[in-house]
Design an enzyme around this catalytic site. Structure first.
Site, PDB file in Angstrom:
ATOM      1  CE  LYS A  91      14.314  -5.700  -2.776  1.00 52.43           C
ATOM      2  NZ  LYS A  91      14.765  -4.232  -2.190  1.00 52.43           N
ATOM      3  CB  ILE A  92       8.385  -5.188  -6.781  1.00 52.21           C
ATOM      4  CG1 ILE A  92       8.554  -6.322  -5.911  1.00 52.21           C
ATOM      5  CG2 ILE A  92       7.105  -5.440  -7.573  1.00 52.21           C
ATOM      6  CD1 ILE A  92       7.789  -6.448  -4.823  1.00 52.21           C
ATOM      7  CB  CYS A 152       6.479   3.908  -3.983  1.00 53.40           C
ATOM      8  SG  CYS A 152       4.790   4.433  -3.876  1.00 53.40           S
ATOM      9  CB  THR A 209       0.999  -5.574  -6.933  1.00 54.89           C
ATOM     10  OG1 THR A 209       2.126  -4.725  -7.452  1.00 54.89           O
ATOM     11  CG2 THR A 209       0.142  -5.601  -7.909  1.00 54.89           C
ATOM     12  CB  SER A 210       2.628  -1.113  -3.394  1.00 55.40           C
ATOM     13  OG  SER A 210       3.807  -1.052  -2.484  1.00 55.40           O
ATOM     14  NE  ARG A 211       2.641  -3.787   2.814  1.00 60.94           N
ATOM     15  CZ  ARG A 211       3.161  -4.847   2.232  1.00 60.94           C
ATOM     16  NH1 ARG A 211       2.660  -5.309   1.070  1.00 60.94           N
ATOM     17  NH2 ARG A 211       3.846  -5.643   2.868  1.00 60.94           N
ATOM     18  CD  GLU A 243      -3.960  -6.201   2.189  1.00 63.34           C
ATOM     19  OE1 GLU A 243      -3.815  -5.971   1.305  1.00 63.34           O
ATOM     20  OE2 GLU A 243      -3.080  -7.074   2.869  1.00 63.34           O
ATOM     21  CG  ASP A 287      -2.218  -8.821  -4.839  1.00 61.67           C
ATOM     22  OD1 ASP A 287      -3.186  -9.834  -4.940  1.00 61.67           O
ATOM     23  OD2 ASP A 287      -1.021  -8.807  -4.491  1.00 61.67           O
ATOM     24  CG  HIS A 318      -1.564  -9.251   0.135  1.00 59.40           C
ATOM     25  ND1 HIS A 318      -1.251  -7.907   0.943  1.00 59.40           N
ATOM     26  CD2 HIS A 318      -0.124  -9.152  -0.242  1.00 59.40           C
ATOM     27  CE1 HIS A 318      -0.047  -7.699   1.064  1.00 59.40           C
ATOM     28  NE2 HIS A 318       0.491  -8.352   0.341  1.00 59.40           N
ATOM     29  CG  ASP A 352      12.508   5.055  -6.924  1.00 62.24           C
ATOM     30  OD1 ASP A 352      13.529   5.693  -5.934  1.00 62.24           O
ATOM     31  OD2 ASP A 352      12.326   4.064  -6.652  1.00 62.24           O
TER      32      ASP A 352
HETATM   33  P1  NAD Z   1      12.137  -1.740  -2.796  1.00 62.93           P
HETATM   34  O1  NAD Z   1      12.570  -1.218  -1.308  1.00 62.93           O
HETATM   35  O2  NAD Z   1      13.113  -2.631  -3.459  1.00 62.93           O
HETATM   36  O3  NAD Z   1      11.759  -0.548  -3.457  1.00 62.93           O
HETATM   37  C1  NAD Z   1      10.898   0.709  -3.233  1.00 62.93           C
HETATM   38  C2  NAD Z   1      11.181   1.659  -3.960  1.00 62.93           C
HETATM   39  O4  NAD Z   1      10.348   2.836  -3.895  1.00 62.93           O
HETATM   40  C3  NAD Z   1      12.499   2.131  -3.655  1.00 62.93           C
HETATM   41  O5  NAD Z   1      13.401   2.336  -5.076  1.00 62.93           O
HETATM   42  C4  NAD Z   1      12.318   3.522  -3.373  1.00 62.93           C
HETATM   43  O6  NAD Z   1      13.424   4.454  -3.601  1.00 62.93           O
HETATM   44  C5  NAD Z   1      11.109   3.968  -4.034  1.00 62.93           C
HETATM   45  N1  NAD Z   1      10.324   4.890  -3.284  1.00 62.93           N
HETATM   46  C6  NAD Z   1      10.366   5.304  -2.054  1.00 62.93           C
HETATM   47  N2  NAD Z   1       9.420   6.360  -1.865  1.00 62.93           N
HETATM   48  C7  NAD Z   1       8.967   6.688  -2.876  1.00 62.93           C
HETATM   49  C8  NAD Z   1       8.070   7.548  -3.158  1.00 62.93           C
HETATM   50  N3  NAD Z   1       7.279   8.530  -2.628  1.00 62.93           N
HETATM   51  N4  NAD Z   1       7.573   7.676  -4.542  1.00 62.93           N
HETATM   52  C9  NAD Z   1       8.296   6.622  -5.681  1.00 62.93           C
HETATM   53  N5  NAD Z   1       9.157   5.895  -5.217  1.00 62.93           N
HETATM   54  C10 NAD Z   1       9.424   5.652  -4.016  1.00 62.93           C
HETATM   55  O7  NAD Z   1      10.721  -2.459  -2.413  1.00 62.93           O
HETATM   56  P2  NAD Z   1      10.221  -3.866  -3.308  1.00 62.93           P
HETATM   57  O8  NAD Z   1      10.788  -5.182  -3.039  1.00 62.93           O
HETATM   58  O9  NAD Z   1      10.246  -3.552  -4.914  1.00 62.93           O
HETATM   59  O10 NAD Z   1       8.727  -3.697  -2.943  1.00 62.93           O
HETATM   60  C11 NAD Z   1       7.876  -2.596  -3.136  1.00 62.93           C
HETATM   61  C12 NAD Z   1       6.466  -2.822  -2.469  1.00 62.93           C
HETATM   62  O11 NAD Z   1       5.766  -3.888  -2.916  1.00 62.93           O
HETATM   63  C13 NAD Z   1       6.837  -2.988  -0.983  1.00 62.93           C
HETATM   64  O12 NAD Z   1       7.084  -1.714  -0.078  1.00 62.93           O
HETATM   65  C14 NAD Z   1       5.595  -3.659  -0.511  1.00 62.93           C
HETATM   66  O13 NAD Z   1       4.766  -2.831   0.162  1.00 62.93           O
HETATM   67  C15 NAD Z   1       4.923  -4.232  -1.805  1.00 62.93           C
HETATM   68  N6  NAD Z   1       4.978  -5.864  -1.809  1.00 62.93           N
HETATM   69  C16 NAD Z   1       3.753  -6.432  -2.476  1.00 62.93           C
HETATM   70  C17 NAD Z   1       3.715  -7.657  -2.292  1.00 62.93           C
HETATM   71  C18 NAD Z   1       2.270  -8.360  -2.588  1.00 62.93           C
HETATM   72  O14 NAD Z   1       2.280  -9.966  -2.563  1.00 62.93           O
HETATM   73  N7  NAD Z   1       1.348  -7.709  -3.223  1.00 62.93           N
HETATM   74  C19 NAD Z   1       4.841  -8.507  -1.962  1.00 62.93           C
HETATM   75  C20 NAD Z   1       6.079  -8.063  -1.608  1.00 62.93           C
HETATM   76  C21 NAD Z   1       6.081  -6.452  -1.600  1.00 62.93           C
END
Ligand code: NAD
Length: 338
Positions: free
Chosen positions: A154-155, A205, A232-234, A263, A258, A295, A174
């Site tokens: 989604k993101i 991811c 901005t993921s983890r 953290e 982020d 974050h 992906d």
């Molecule tokens: P999502 O589940 O919709 O998308 C994650 C995507 O990553 C999926 O399409 C999946 O197939 C893909 N993926 C899995 N393993 C992979 C790999 N090894 N290499 C490449 N792609 C891979 O999740 P989302 O809602 O898009 O969120 C993504 C991440 O953003 C979350 O896991 C979370 O850690 C992080 N996040 C951060 C914040 C923030 O405030 N900074 C907020 C929300 C989420």
């Protein structure tokens, strides 16, 4: 249903109370972070609400279960801080907020790119001090640059669309390509190709055992010299020591974070009166080409409204058996967060 909310900030309370007005759950707000030391505070509470830096390892889950808890209602999307297998063994249901505003995080990632690309952080400080010199502020156009998007859920998909709109050449990696993005012109390629071709790499991811330190010294060596890395993921997707070395050598030209590996001991708190003991973090702060936010990618009005609504809808669905419960199940190895 009684819900004990850990790691509560004033904004959590305001948005959760607002969403609860029509639902009538009994909410107990605690400022404490959930840990082995604080789990007992949830005793007698059928549901526990936790956030990104709360600890939900097997021991904490065992304590929560012994205290009568049966639902863990995460008020976030990521669930890397939960031992999902241990929860399943205990019969604890884990629910999350799978989508609240992908735009919030995607736009923040792009904000970091633009800040670094045009050195806005430095320009802001200069102008405040009456320094209008442009020396050192030379940027580059995003238009025509190659951006690698790792993870197009989604993101990542929202970020890819925005960057596509800027006129960037968007490459994506992906395991599950998104046909709608492909139709827009986004091209899926191997991680190696992204490393070799991207001027900017943005991580979207999830954090899993497979993606832990995805960006390590070996990966950084294979990237274009002077690359901009955005996370901005983890935090633990990036090996902090390796990124510091790469910043020092110039292999990484810009870094926007982020999230940060360690953290949990820093973010979401006002530590301005305290000496920060994390030497890697303070080293990162010394680089002029590094921008760090604490974050806050998720932190928009729209996202907090959706987070509160879905969290409490999960609690209601669990209690009544009606409505959608966004339960988390143990991720399959290849399809991490699907
Ligand atoms: P999502 O589940 O919709 O998308 C994650 C995507 O990553 C999926 O399409 C999946 O197939 C893909 N993926 C899995 N393993 C992979 C790999 N090894 N290499 C490449 N792609 C891979 O999740 P989302 O809602 O898009 O969120 C993504 C991440 O953003 C979350 O896991 C979370 O850690 C992080 N996040 C951060 C914040 C923030 O405030 N900074 C907020 C929300 C989420």
């Amino acid at each position: 249903m009684r819900l004990t909310v850990f790691s509560t900030k004033s904004y959590d309370e305001a948005f959760l109370e607002g969403a609860n007005a029509a639902r009538g759950h009994s909410l107990a707000f605690l400022e404490a972070r959930l840990s082995r030391e604080t789990a007992a505070l949830a005793e007698g509470s059928a549901a526990v609400c936790a956030f990104v830096n709360d600890c939900l390892d097997a021991e904490v889950l065992k304590q929560l279960h012994a205290g009568g808890s049966r639902l863990i209602a995460l008020r976030c999307a990521g669930f890397n801080n939960v031992d999902i297998e241990a929860a399943a063994e205990l019969g604890l249901t884990v629910a999350r907020v799978p989508a609240y505003s992908p735009y919030a995080v995607a736009e923040h990632a792009v904000g970091l790119i633009l800040t670094l690309n045009r050195k806005l952080n430095r320009a802001y400080n200069r102008v405040r001090e009456g320094n209008f010199s442009l020396d050192g502020l030379l940027g580059f156009d995003l238009h025509g640059r190659t951006v690698g998007v790792v993870g197009t859920g989604k993101i990542g998909a929202a970020a890819a669309r925005i960057l596509n709109g800027f006129g960037c050449r968007v490459l994506a990696y992906d395991p599950f390509p998104d046909a709608e993005l492909q139709a827009l012109g986004v091209r899926y390629a191997s991680l190696e190709s992204l490393y070799a071709e991207a001027d900017i790499l943005t991580l979207h991811c999830p954090l899993t055992p497979e993606t832990h330190h995805l960006i390590d010294a070996a990966a950084l060596e294979r990237m274009k010299r002077g690359l901009m890395l955005i996370n901005t993921s983890r935090g633990a997707l990036v090996d902090t020591r390796a990124i510091i070395d790469a910043l020092k050598s110039g292999q990484v030209g810009y870094l926007g974070l982020d999230v940060y590996e360690e953290e949990a001991n820093l973010f979401f708190e006002d530590l301005s009166q305290i000496l920060i003991q994390d030497d890697l973090f303070t080293r990162l702060l010394t680089f002029p080409n590094v921008v760090i936010t604490g974050h806050q990618g998720f932190f928009t009005h729209e996202a907090l409204t959706n987070i509160a609504e879905t969290t409490l809808a999960n609690v209601t669905a669990f209690e009544t058996g009606h409505g959608e419960l966004h339960a988390v199940t143990a991720p399959k190895r290849a399809a991490a967060s699907k």
